[in-house]
Design a protein around this motif. Structure first.
Motif: not given
Length: 198
Positions: A162-176
């Motif tokens: 559950p708390y393994d490091f997810p290396a690709a945490t991301f949001s473009r903050c524009s993808s609606k």
């Protein structure tokens, strides 16, 4: 020639300013995160008796959940972490919230966040999973006009904890939400973030 040196000097000054401003904001964010769980950390460091109830409020809060688990792990006390938050979805939500709060991203905790779906990708014959969240901010924040936006956390694998490091945490903050399918957003993150970090 003199103008070129002036322009280069201005560019270098701007880069230095941005670098030190980023370092300052980053340190401030880390200090804030630590302050949120300071009472728990002090109890652990002072070897005081801690009960599950002492941990529950920190685990419930998506801002402190991930750091709480990490601190308990460091002190070999993960058995105190509430089972209902010991899921990949709970860990991923906290990771997304903490990532969004970072100064170079949303620069705040979202006002609301919901898990949308788990998306599987076949990658070289292995299953890779991403969790997609929708989140939003209220006015006067600049992102409020975007409504619900998409954020992706991963990759996770069949044997991930559950708390393994997810290396690709991301949001473009524009993808609606409604404008892009969550699976397409995952595909974008997988190809443009995860695979570039290999």
């Amino acid at each position: 020639m003199k103008i070129i040196f002036i322009v280069i000097g201005i560019i270098i000054l701007f880069i230095l300013y941005r670098y030190f401003a980023f370092k300052k904001e980053s340190a401030k964010t880390h200090k804030l995160r630590f302050a949120r769980i300071k009472p728990l950390v002090e109890k652990l460091e002072n070897k005081e008796k801690i009960k599950e109830e002492d941990v529950l409020n920190y685990a419930k809060d998506n801002k402190t959940r991930e750091l709480t688990y990490q601190i308990l792990s460091k002190h070999n006390k993960t058995e105190l972490f509430p089972k209902e938050y010991l899921t990949i979805e709970s860990g991923a939500e906290s990771k997304m919230v903490n990532w969004l709060e970072f100064p170079t991203e949303l620069d705040k905790v979202p006002d609301d966040i919901k898990h949308l779906e788990k998306v599987k990708i076949d990658f070289d014959g292995n299953n890779v999973y991403y969790h997609v969240f929708r989140y939003m901010t209220n006015k006067p924040h600049w992102a409020a006009e975007n409504g619900w936006m998409l954020g992706v956390v991963g990759p996770y694998f069949d044997d991930s904890k559950p708390y393994d490091f997810p290396a690709a945490t991301f949001s473009r903050c524009s993808s609606k939400v409604g404008e892009i399918d969550p699976k397409d957003e995952v595909k974008w993150v997988h190809e443009n973030i995860a695979l570039k970090r290999k």
